[in-house]
Enzyme design. Structure first.
Site, mmCIF file in Angstrom:
data_model
loop_
_atom_site.group_PDB
_atom_site.id
_atom_site.type_symbol
_atom_site.label_atom_id
_atom_site.label_comp_id
_atom_site.label_asym_id
_atom_site.label_seq_id
_atom_site.Cartn_x
_atom_site.Cartn_y
_atom_site.Cartn_z
ATOM 1 N N ASP A 34 -3.209 9.128 5.280
ATOM 2 C CA ASP A 34 -2.142 8.236 4.817
ATOM 3 C C ASP A 34 -0.797 8.793 5.274
ATOM 4 O O ASP A 34 -0.419 9.901 4.901
ATOM 5 C CB ASP A 34 -2.198 8.140 3.285
ATOM 6 C CG ASP A 34 -1.190 7.152 2.717
ATOM 7 O OD1 ASP A 34 -0.568 6.416 3.498
ATOM 8 O OD2 ASP A 34 -1.026 7.127 1.482
ATOM 9 N N ASP B 283 -0.745 2.190 8.352
ATOM 10 C CA ASP B 283 -0.448 3.606 8.126
ATOM 11 C C ASP B 283 -1.554 4.347 7.377
ATOM 12 O O ASP B 283 -1.335 5.450 6.887
ATOM 13 C CB ASP B 283 0.874 3.753 7.360
ATOM 14 C CG ASP B 283 0.843 3.084 5.995
ATOM 15 O OD1 ASP B 283 -0.002 2.195 5.785
ATOM 16 O OD2 ASP B 283 1.673 3.429 5.137
ATOM 17 N N GLU B 284 -2.752 3.762 7.288
ATOM 18 C CA GLU B 284 -3.857 4.403 6.582
ATOM 19 C C GLU B 284 -5.161 4.193 7.346
ATOM 20 O O GLU B 284 -5.432 3.096 7.827
ATOM 21 C CB GLU B 284 -4.024 3.829 5.179
ATOM 22 C CG GLU B 284 -2.846 4.020 4.252
ATOM 23 C CD GLU B 284 -3.090 3.366 2.908
ATOM 24 O OE1 GLU B 284 -3.957 3.860 2.166
ATOM 25 O OE2 GLU B 284 -2.437 2.351 2.614
#
Length: 414
Positions: free
Chosen positions: A9, A111-112
């Site tokens: 993350d 973003d993960e």
């Protein structure tokens, strides 16, 4: 062999990526070290906090609140605009590094990512995660948190522990110590409204949620009650699905206008501006569109949508934007427009495109033109080639941003 899952993350993703971009282009201020946010122009309607720095948290600034509210809390707040195309490049660069560690990667959002790391042993997991975390920092300039567990849910919960630039484990035997003392609103799939109801039921921590009678929770929340009861006890069994193995259902983009637009040409330019951001992503995913939809929100906040199915699937910017503008003309009631959006559905695989004798003869010419435009922009930046219609226009050449449909998100059942 024990199952091992990493959840990677990015810390304050949008803001971190903006900060790295600025530093790489000669600026001395690192946005991550001062109260700062990624948002819009305070003078326009793009006035929402999209991401915040860690120093801004002490002022009580929250993602999703208005810029006006954030500035009231911290008048010296540094505000920077979003750079969506750059975010996609940063995300792709991170995934390239992740591929060196696992052949099985599931992109949860921009973003993960989840990684199936079952080829390593538990005793080596923290060491490998730290190596991965440090490589991302050293090579790309931004930091990540990595959560480690035997499943996706607990790995995701672990990555939300203390930030930034940390590695945390959350194995089943650690749930009671590490997860149960947390406030109930920290539980995945417990939103603000659910948390408020749980507090009224005197359920304030994840541990209290885990110990609550599932039948009692079902009576109050129906199936959602069973789900959060299981999650609070660490129960879920989903697997990491390789990137691209789940069918992409649709894509979309939208933008709120800097002021109400009242003329048809300006609205058409906005549609084209949205398409200039959206259609290249469609081509990158090697998909074709069968159905085009548009969404209009007027100044009185009333909304209308319409869609049209094409005779043949396409990824042509000219064709798809002509369709979007035609749909706009069909439903626009000549009232001031506040917000416009475009959506693509019924996506088809480009590699198995059906040929036809009845296609427009200009299709091949438009295809070659799109290929050249994409190549120039990829090599020299989006602004290296813009359409003449945007010169001296109040409409930006590229509007909208990253839409969640573009990525494979875990649903409520993981």
């Amino acid at each position: 062999m024990e199952k091992i899952v990493f959840h990677v993350d990015v810390n304050s993703a949008y803001l971190s990526w903006n900060a790295v971009w600025d530093l790489q282009h000669g600026k001395s201020l690192d946005l991550r070290t001062v109260p700062s946010i990624v948002g819009g122009d305070p003078e326009s309607r793009h006035g929402i906090v999209l991401a915040k720095s860690i120093p801004s948290k002490k002022y009580g600034i929250k993602t999703g609140e208005t810029l006006f509210s954030a500035l009231m809390k911290c008048p010296e707040l540094k505000i920077v605009p979003p750079r969506y195309s750059m975010y996609l490049k940063a995300s792709d660069a991170m995934v390239e590094i992740l591929r060196e560690y696992s052949p099985l990667i599931e992109r949860y959002s921009i973003d993960e990512c989840f990684l199936d790391m079952s080829h390593i042993q538990r005793k080596d997991a923290v060491k490998v995660a730290n190596e991965l975390k440090d490589r991302i920092h050293e090579e790309l300039g931004f930091t990540v948190n990595i959560g480690i567990s035997t499943g996706k849910l607990l790995a995701k919960m672990a990555s939300d522990f203390k930030k930034p630039n940390r590695v945390h484990t959350l194995y089943r035997e650690e749930i009671e110590k590490k997860m149960w003392p947390l406030p109930v609103e920290d539980m995945f799939m417990v939103g603000p409204r659910t948390a408020e109801k749980l507090h009224k039921m005197n359920i304030n921590t994840i541990g209290e949620l885990a110990r609550a009678n599932p039948q009692f929770l079902h009576a109050r929340f129906k199936k959602h009650g069973y789900m959060i009861s299981c999650y609070a006890r660490g129960i879920e069994s989903s697997t990491v699905k390789n990137e691209g193995t789940i069918e992409m259902k649709g894509m979309g983009n939208s933008t709120t206008l800097p002021f109400d637009f009242t003329d048809r040409i300006s609205c058409h330019n906005v549609m084209l501006s949205i398409g200039e951001t959206l259609v290249p992503r469609l081509r990158d995913s090697r998909k074709l569109v069968k159905t085009v939809g548009i969404h209009i929100r007027y100044s009185d906040f009333s909304s209308f949508s319409i869609q049209r199915t094409l005779n043949f699937p396409s990824d042509s910017t000219s064709l798809l934007m002509a369709t979007a503008c035609s749909l706009f003309d069909e439903i626009w009631n000549e009232e001031p427009v506040r917000h416009l959006g475009i959506s693509f559905s019924q996506l088809k695989e480009k590699d198995i495109e059906q040929l036809s004798l009845f296609k427009d003869g200009s299709a091949e010419k438009m295809k070659r033109m799109d290929q050249v435009i994409d190549m120039v922009r990829k090599n020299f930046g989006d602004d290296s080639l813009i359409r003449a219609t945007f010169i001296n226009s109040p409409v930006k050449a590229f509007s909208g941003g990253v839409v969640e449909k573009d990525y494979i998100f875990m649903n409520s059942h993981l």
